[in-house]
Design an enzyme around this catalytic site. Structure first.
Site, PDB file in Angstrom:
ATOM      1  N   SER A   1       8.498  13.250   2.128  1.00 23.88           N
ATOM      2  CA  SER A   1       7.679  12.139   1.633  1.00 23.88           C
ATOM      3  C   SER A   1       7.873  10.843   2.414  1.00 23.88           C
ATOM      4  O   SER A   1       7.030   9.946   2.325  1.00 23.88           O
ATOM      5  CB  SER A   1       7.974  11.879   0.154  1.00 23.88           C
ATOM      6  OG  SER A   1       9.267  11.340  -0.014  1.00 23.88           O
TER       7      SER A   1
ATOM      8  N   LYS B   1      11.703   5.468  -1.543  1.00 15.00           N
ATOM      9  CA  LYS B   1      10.338   5.047  -1.196  1.00 15.00           C
ATOM     10  C   LYS B   1      10.403   3.674  -0.534  1.00 15.00           C
ATOM     11  O   LYS B   1      11.430   3.016  -0.499  1.00 15.00           O
ATOM     12  CB  LYS B   1       9.442   4.961  -2.448  1.00 15.00           C
ATOM     13  CG  LYS B   1       9.354   6.243  -3.277  1.00 15.00           C
ATOM     14  CD  LYS B   1       8.638   7.370  -2.559  1.00 15.00           C
ATOM     15  CE  LYS B   1       8.627   8.648  -3.387  1.00 15.00           C
ATOM     16  NZ  LYS B   1       8.097   9.802  -2.622  1.00 15.00           N
TER      17      LYS B   1
END
Length: 264
Positions: free
Chosen positions: A78, A149
């Site tokens: 990701s 993230k």
């Protein structure tokens, strides 16, 4: 020629030395230390010392990872190309401890309980303790509630996707996100949100492979990550050796003004 005197001198010179504890103590000690029982004893002592030293080192590393710097194993794609599967990033837990807050562009590790994960999976206390210790040393995948993230919006920001050029806008300014995975669109999911104070809007760099704030728009909290759930900032890639490097700050948000209109 006095042969008797010569024999006497030779006998004295060849006689074993004596000590206060008795004759031949040195030779006896040498023989004792060479016995199998003595060797086994000293071997046990050495193993105990090695085991104690190992325990002390493990405790030190666990304390270090809990309070200062924690290795974090990257389990997914990701955050490509910034972070690859199998990377061990070193998370700076002091980055936001003394009044500082995450900035746009920071790569952060956070606990997604209550935002990205509604309920933590159940596991036995012993298994949880062992897994937590291994994860804290970067030897196992992180807990299912931990995520890494990039911060795209901070409290008060208006984040919109997408503008006419297909770019993410923050406070009306399009962001040139050069860190996004080559071939990915900034987002295939349109959104227009204002980030509540005390929270963050976060997205993965590999947008087509990342489940991030966009995927939780309809959930309680709207996909926002509370500041008090941030574990730290990922500052370095520590392993594998071929990828040793620091995560340099991005200039993508330098032109974005603060929510009130002044440039931050």
């Amino acid at each position: 020629m006095d042969t008797e005197a010569q024999h006497t001198e030779r006998d004295r010179s060849s006689a074993p030395e004596t000590t206060e504890s008795g004759p031949e103590e040195g030779s006896r000690s040498a023989r004792v230390s060479g016995r199998p029982e003595a060797s086994a004893f000293w071997a046990r002592i050495s193993w105990r010392r090695a085991g104690l030293l190992g325990c002390v080192c493990a405790v030190f590393l666990l304390l270090l990872s809990h309070f200062v710097v924690q290795p974090f194993l990257i389990p997914s794609t990701s955050m490509e190309p910034t972070l690859a599967v199998g990377d061990r990033v070193l998370v700076n837990k002091l980055a936001y401890r003394f009044g500082s807050e995450p900035r746009r562009g920071d790569v952060v590790v956070f606990d997604g309980s209550g935002s990205f994960v509604r309920q933590a999976p159940e596991e036995s206390p012993v298994a949880g303790l062992l897994h937590g210790a291994a994860a804290g040393l970067g030897l196992a995948e992180p807990d299912e509630t931990d995520f890494v993230k990039r911060v795209v919006g901070v409290g008060g920001d208006r984040v919109v996707c997408c503008d006419e050029g297909g770019r993410v806008e923050v406070n009306g300014v399009p962001v040139d996100e050069r860190y996004v995975y080559v071939g990915d669109a900034p987002s295939r999911v349109p959104f227009d949100i204002v980030v509540p104070q005390g929270t963050l809007w976060v997205m993965g760099d590999h947008r087509s492979k990342s489940r991030d704030s966009r995927d939780h728009l309809g959930d309680p909290g709207g996909g926002m990550v509370p500041l008090d759930m941030v574990i730290g900032r990922a500052d370095w890639i520590g392993w594998p050796a071929g990828r040793w490097s620091s995560l340099e700050p991005t200039a993508a948000f330098d032109g974005v003004p603060a929510p009130g209109g002044a440039h931050g």
